[in-house]
Write an enzyme that holds these catalytic residues in place. Structure first.
Site, PDB file in Angstrom:
ATOM      1  N   LYS A 148      67.266  54.285  -2.666  1.00 23.10           N
ATOM      2  CA  LYS A 148      68.182  55.583  -1.915  1.00 23.10           C
ATOM      3  C   LYS A 148      67.529  56.827  -2.861  1.00 23.10           C
ATOM      4  O   LYS A 148      67.237  56.446  -4.347  1.00 23.10           O
ATOM      5  CB  LYS A 148      69.325  55.081  -2.644  1.00 23.10           C
ATOM      6  CG  LYS A 148      70.145  56.757  -2.733  1.00 23.10           C
ATOM      7  CD  LYS A 148      69.683  57.078  -3.361  1.00 23.10           C
ATOM      8  CE  LYS A 148      70.533  58.859  -2.915  1.00 23.10           C
ATOM      9  NZ  LYS A 148      69.975  59.701  -3.045  1.00 23.10           N
ATOM     10  N   HIS A 149      65.947  57.010  -2.326  1.00 19.99           N
ATOM     11  CA  HIS A 149      65.226  57.989  -2.842  1.00 19.99           C
ATOM     12  C   HIS A 149      65.987  60.011  -2.894  1.00 19.99           C
ATOM     13  O   HIS A 149      66.970  60.005  -2.485  1.00 19.99           O
ATOM     14  CB  HIS A 149      64.096  58.478  -1.544  1.00 19.99           C
ATOM     15  CG  HIS A 149      62.747  58.958  -2.745  1.00 19.99           C
ATOM     16  ND1 HIS A 149      63.191  59.550  -3.742  1.00 19.99           N
ATOM     17  CD2 HIS A 149      61.870  58.716  -2.056  1.00 19.99           C
ATOM     18  CE1 HIS A 149      61.407  59.588  -4.284  1.00 19.99           C
ATOM     19  NE2 HIS A 149      61.233  58.980  -3.857  1.00 19.99           N
ATOM     20  N   GLY A 207      66.103  58.985 -13.928  1.00 18.17           N
ATOM     21  CA  GLY A 207      67.039  60.137 -12.877  1.00 18.17           C
ATOM     22  C   GLY A 207      67.596  60.986 -14.216  1.00 18.17           C
ATOM     23  O   GLY A 207      67.025  60.600 -15.400  1.00 18.17           O
ATOM     24  N   SER A 208      68.406  61.736 -14.182  1.00 16.81           N
ATOM     25  CA  SER A 208      69.463  62.085 -15.003  1.00 16.81           C
ATOM     26  C   SER A 208      70.027  61.068 -16.321  1.00 16.81           C
ATOM     27  O   SER A 208      70.147  60.190 -15.186  1.00 16.81           O
ATOM     28  CB  SER A 208      70.245  63.668 -14.578  1.00 16.81           C
ATOM     29  OG  SER A 208      70.983  63.158 -13.723  1.00 16.81           O
ATOM     30  N   GLU A 230      65.845  54.810 -15.900  1.00 17.48           N
ATOM     31  CA  GLU A 230      64.397  55.574 -17.212  1.00 17.48           C
ATOM     32  C   GLU A 230      65.535  56.749 -16.579  1.00 17.48           C
ATOM     33  O   GLU A 230      65.777  57.319 -15.654  1.00 17.48           O
ATOM     34  CB  GLU A 230      63.497  54.968 -15.974  1.00 17.48           C
ATOM     35  CG  GLU A 230      62.551  53.502 -16.188  1.00 17.48           C
ATOM     36  CD  GLU A 230      61.653  53.363 -17.595  1.00 17.48           C
ATOM     37  OE1 GLU A 230      62.400  54.390 -18.683  1.00 17.48           O
ATOM     38  OE2 GLU A 230      61.668  52.533 -17.296  1.00 17.48           O
ATOM     39  N   LEU A 231      65.303  57.566 -17.715  1.00 14.69           N
ATOM     40  CA  LEU A 231      66.409  58.424 -18.368  1.00 14.69           C
ATOM     41  C   LEU A 231      65.937  59.705 -18.574  1.00 14.69           C
ATOM     42  O   LEU A 231      63.684  59.450 -18.154  1.00 14.69           O
ATOM     43  CB  LEU A 231      67.605  58.218 -18.965  1.00 14.69           C
ATOM     44  CG  LEU A 231      68.974  57.561 -17.872  1.00 14.69           C
ATOM     45  CD1 LEU A 231      69.910  57.234 -18.900  1.00 14.69           C
ATOM     46  CD2 LEU A 231      68.881  56.995 -16.567  1.00 14.69           C
ATOM     47  N   CYS A 234      59.747  63.395 -16.427  1.00 10.70           N
ATOM     48  CA  CYS A 234      60.726  63.090 -17.816  1.00 10.70           C
ATOM     49  C   CYS A 234      59.616  63.054 -19.280  1.00 10.70           C
ATOM     50  O   CYS A 234      60.355  63.057 -20.133  1.00 10.70           O
ATOM     51  CB  CYS A 234      61.307  61.524 -17.779  1.00 10.70           C
ATOM     52  SG  CYS A 234      59.899  60.318 -17.246  1.00 10.70           S
TER      53      CYS A 234
HETATM   54  P1  NAP Z   1      68.759  62.956 -10.372  1.00  9.31           P
HETATM   55  O1  NAP Z   1      70.132  64.298  -9.841  1.00  9.31           O
HETATM   56  O2  NAP Z   1      70.096  62.341 -11.663  1.00  9.31           O
HETATM   57  O3  NAP Z   1      69.224  62.408  -9.375  1.00  9.31           O
HETATM   58  C1  NAP Z   1      68.012  61.221  -9.212  1.00  9.31           C
HETATM   59  C2  NAP Z   1      68.417  59.772  -8.423  1.00  9.31           C
HETATM   60  O4  NAP Z   1      69.711  60.102  -8.356  1.00  9.31           O
HETATM   61  C3  NAP Z   1      68.280  60.915  -7.163  1.00  9.31           C
HETATM   62  O5  NAP Z   1      68.147  59.650  -5.830  1.00  9.31           O
HETATM   63  C4  NAP Z   1      69.956  61.272  -7.250  1.00  9.31           C
HETATM   64  O6  NAP Z   1      70.211  61.074  -5.964  1.00  9.31           O
HETATM   65  C5  NAP Z   1      71.121  60.181  -7.440  1.00  9.31           C
HETATM   66  N1  NAP Z   1      71.727  60.145  -7.920  1.00  9.31           N
HETATM   67  C6  NAP Z   1      72.673  62.225  -8.665  1.00  9.31           C
HETATM   68  N2  NAP Z   1      74.241  61.703  -9.040  1.00  9.31           N
HETATM   69  C7  NAP Z   1      73.785  60.015  -8.562  1.00  9.31           C
HETATM   70  C8  NAP Z   1      75.154  59.677  -9.313  1.00  9.31           C
HETATM   71  N3  NAP Z   1      75.835  59.852  -9.574  1.00  9.31           N
HETATM   72  N4  NAP Z   1      74.847  57.945  -8.480  1.00  9.31           N
HETATM   73  C9  NAP Z   1      73.914  57.456  -8.436  1.00  9.31           C
HETATM   74  N5  NAP Z   1      73.279  58.278  -8.192  1.00  9.31           N
HETATM   75  C10 NAP Z   1      73.080  59.353  -8.137  1.00  9.31           C
HETATM   76  O7  NAP Z   1      68.076  63.345 -10.787  1.00  9.31           O
HETATM   77  P2  NAP Z   1      67.079  64.615 -10.763  1.00  9.31           P
HETATM   78  O8  NAP Z   1      67.989  65.960 -11.689  1.00  9.31           O
HETATM   79  O9  NAP Z   1      66.698  64.942  -8.943  1.00  9.31           O
HETATM   80  O10 NAP Z   1      65.773  64.047 -11.426  1.00  9.31           O
HETATM   81  C11 NAP Z   1      65.241  64.614 -12.631  1.00  9.31           C
HETATM   82  C12 NAP Z   1      66.057  63.427 -13.909  1.00  9.31           C
HETATM   83  O11 NAP Z   1      65.193  62.435 -13.727  1.00  9.31           O
HETATM   84  C13 NAP Z   1      65.537  64.297 -15.270  1.00  9.31           C
HETATM   85  O12 NAP Z   1      66.389  63.830 -16.404  1.00  9.31           O
HETATM   86  C14 NAP Z   1      64.042  63.401 -15.730  1.00  9.31           C
HETATM   87  O13 NAP Z   1      64.255  63.683 -17.193  1.00  9.31           O
HETATM   88  C15 NAP Z   1      64.552  61.841 -15.336  1.00  9.31           C
HETATM   89  N6  NAP Z   1      63.327  61.754 -15.225  1.00  9.31           N
HETATM   90  C16 NAP Z   1      63.518  59.813 -15.196  1.00  9.31           C
HETATM   91  C17 NAP Z   1      62.022  59.201 -15.988  1.00  9.31           C
HETATM   92  C18 NAP Z   1      61.763  58.122 -16.775  1.00  9.31           C
HETATM   93  O14 NAP Z   1      61.163  57.367 -16.107  1.00  9.31           O
HETATM   94  N7  NAP Z   1      62.502  58.522 -18.105  1.00  9.31           N
HETATM   95  C19 NAP Z   1      61.157  59.650 -14.874  1.00  9.31           C
HETATM   96  C20 NAP Z   1      61.475  60.704 -13.455  1.00  9.31           C
HETATM   97  C21 NAP Z   1      62.864  60.902 -14.254  1.00  9.31           C
HETATM   98  P3  NAP Z   1      70.498  62.888  -4.912  1.00  9.31           P
HETATM   99  O15 NAP Z   1      69.019  63.068  -4.679  1.00  9.31           O
HETATM  100  O16 NAP Z   1      71.144  62.671  -3.248  1.00  9.31           O
HETATM  101  O17 NAP Z   1      71.245  63.856  -6.053  1.00  9.31           O
END
Ligand code: NAP
Length: 459
Positions: free
Chosen positions: A157-158, A209-210, A231-232, A265
């Site tokens: 699920k990208h 993700g977040s 990995e947040l 991240c």
């Molecule tokens: P995000 O909103 O959390 O989205 C990431 C993924 O999660 C997307 O596929 C999103 O789908 C999905 N998602 C959103 N809400 C969800 C929920 N309640 N339950 C399950 N899945 C859900 O993150 P972002 O803002 O796009 O990405 C940036 C974040 O990722 C930053 O905090 C960054 O630091 C973190 N990150 C961490 C790493 C690591 O390795 N630690 C690497 C890269 C990024 P939708 O797109 O459909 O909303």
């Protein structure tokens, strides 16, 4: 469930390039059934068969590097040459697990005298993988390559803003000869993900993700006793001590904070300077920031493209404005760049006080935060005064001292004399602690997360 639309939008132009229908619950349930059926056969294939397919996928990546890199640049705005590097890194991940997977998963004897007890590593089934847009191929491959090699099936699920990258990823695996159902995309919004954990054919989940998304999926998985890795987000400290090579530290901070328009991240988000070298660092850092060219990500002279979307830009601008209202000092940038596209000026804030937005939140954009401290002890205290614990850097020409400081930082990774992002490598474990998540990607650790480590004892 009402079907809705997922848009592929170019953040440099604001133009909708392609639209996809969000899948219905019934379509997704069918994909999960298919993955489970494919797993029943895939788990019985030999390592050689899996290796051959991963190697073919790696070769396709190299062949299609420009085409795939263009998709990255078009959907999330990274400068093109960095997108090409991501594709080549992706190919190396596929080759790495193709070459080492069997050795990482071979039966391992454990501690009894007659040596007739061992651990057998066995695939567990279908893994649900939820991924972000910031490295649309690398983020997938670091879990897909080890899990496919281990014999699991993988459902992706990208992020909703990179559907063309998701589609292209599935096509690479299909063209490499991976049986249908072993790797499949689902097109759906993040808000619907948690419900999938109830399906007994989903055996585990990984999310990058977040922190709120991580917490949400972990709660859903916890209800059904399914394992997760997370990995947040991060707000990595970048500590420069008085015995650092200042030029090296300045150069590293520019790369560490502004690569990928600051949307990494493990970006060097909080720059912590010991006061005796602060002025020299800041002057040199500002001079190099002023040189960063922002613009069309396809132009090879450009250092920074747009942010990934208008929404992402608005969020970063809001965080910057709130921080200024709360007393932070704006030293450079701080505004959107007028005209078409989600472009933002490289930004520098200082005088950031505890409890304010810039102090506590992750800022996922081109915003460097400056902190000045008295000494090493204060630097470590400040570095740890955060809910996050992903990466970090320490600059000192005294290696022993730098290691001592690194050991006091509460994070999953610390790089000495380099930003964490450039030290990333597939043969080195990757992951965080605190609210930055748990579990490890890359290396042996990455392939052992979703296998059953079964003890077999012969008496
Ligand atoms: P995000 O909103 O959390 O989205 C990431 C993924 O999660 C997307 O596929 C999103 O789908 C999905 N998602 C959103 N809400 C969800 C929920 N309640 N339950 C399950 N899945 C859900 O993150 P972002 O803002 O796009 O990405 C940036 C974040 O990722 C930053 O905090 C960054 O630091 C973190 N990150 C961490 C790493 C690591 O390795 N630690 C690497 C890269 C990024 P939708 O797109 O459909 O909303």
């Amino acid at each position: 469930m009402k079907e809705s639309t997922i848009h592929s939008i170019n953040p440099a132009t604001g133009k909708i390039e392609k639209t996809f229908n969000e899948m219905s619950d019934a379509q997704i349930a069918q994909i999960i059934d298919q993955a489970d059926a494919a797993f029943q056969t895939w788990k019985k294939t030999s390592f050689i068969q899996r290796k051959t397919i991963l190697k073919r996928a790696a070769a396709i990546f190299v062949e299609r590097k420009e085409e795939l890199a263009k998709l990255i640049t078009m959907e999330m705005g990274r400068v093109f040459n960095q997108s090409v590097s991501e594709i080549l890194f992706g190919a190396s991940i596929l080759n790495y697990y193709a070459d080492h997977g069997e050795e990482f998963l071979k039966d391992t004897p454990v501690g009894v005298a007659n040596n007739k007890t061992f651990i057998s590593y066995e695939p567990i089934g279908t893994l649900l993988s939820v991924q972000p847009w910031n490295f649309p191929f690398y983020q997938i491959l670091r879990t897909a390559a080890p899990n496919i090699m281990a014999g699991n099936a993988y459902i992706l699920k990208h992020a909703s803003n990179v559907p063309q990258c998701a589609e292209a990823m599935e096509k690479v695996f299909r063209d490499a000869g991976l049986p249908q159902g072993v790797f499949t995309n689902i097109f759906m919004k993040g808000s619907r993900v948690d419900a999938l954990l109830a399906n007994p054919k989903i055996k585990a989940a990984t999310l990058t993700g977040s922190s709120p998304a991580g917490s949400s999926i972990a709660q859903a998985a916890g209800k059904y006793l399914k394992k997760t890795t997370l990995e947040l987000g991060g707000s990595d400290p970048y500590i420069v001590l008085e015995d650092a090579d200042i030029d090296k530290a300045v150069k590293g901070a520019i790369i560490g904070r502004f690569s990928n328009a600051g949307q990494i991240c493990i970006s060097s988000k909080r720059i912590i300077l010991v006061e005796s070298i602060a002025n020299e660092f800041i002057e040199k850092f500002k001079a190099q920031m002023a040189e960063l060219k922002v613009g069309n990500p396809l132009d090879p002279t450009v250092a920074m493209g747009p942010l990934s979307s208008e929404k992402a830009l608005q969020k970063v601008l809001e965080q910057v404005n709130q921080s200024i209202e709360q007393g932070a000092q704006l030293l450079m940038g701080g505004k959107r760049i007028n005209g078409v596209g989600a472009f933002m000026e490289p930004t520098l804030l200082s005088n950031i006080q505890p409890g304010t937005v810039a102090y506590t939140e992750e800022i996922f954009g081109p915003v460097a935060l400056l902190f000045i401290v008295k000494d090493e002890t204060e630097a470590v205290q400040l570095a740890n005064d955060t809910e996050f614990g992903l990466g970090g850097s320490v600059y000192s020409e005294n290696e022993e001292r730098a290691v001592r400081v690194a050991k006091q930082i509460e994070s999953g990774m610390v790089c000495i004399n380099a930003p964490t992002s450039i030290a990333l490598a597939i043969d080195i474990p990757f992951g965080g602690t605190k609210n930055s998540g748990y579990g490890r990607d890359h290396q042996l650790a990455g392939i052992r997360e979703f296998v059953n480590e079964k003890t077999i004892r012969i008496l």
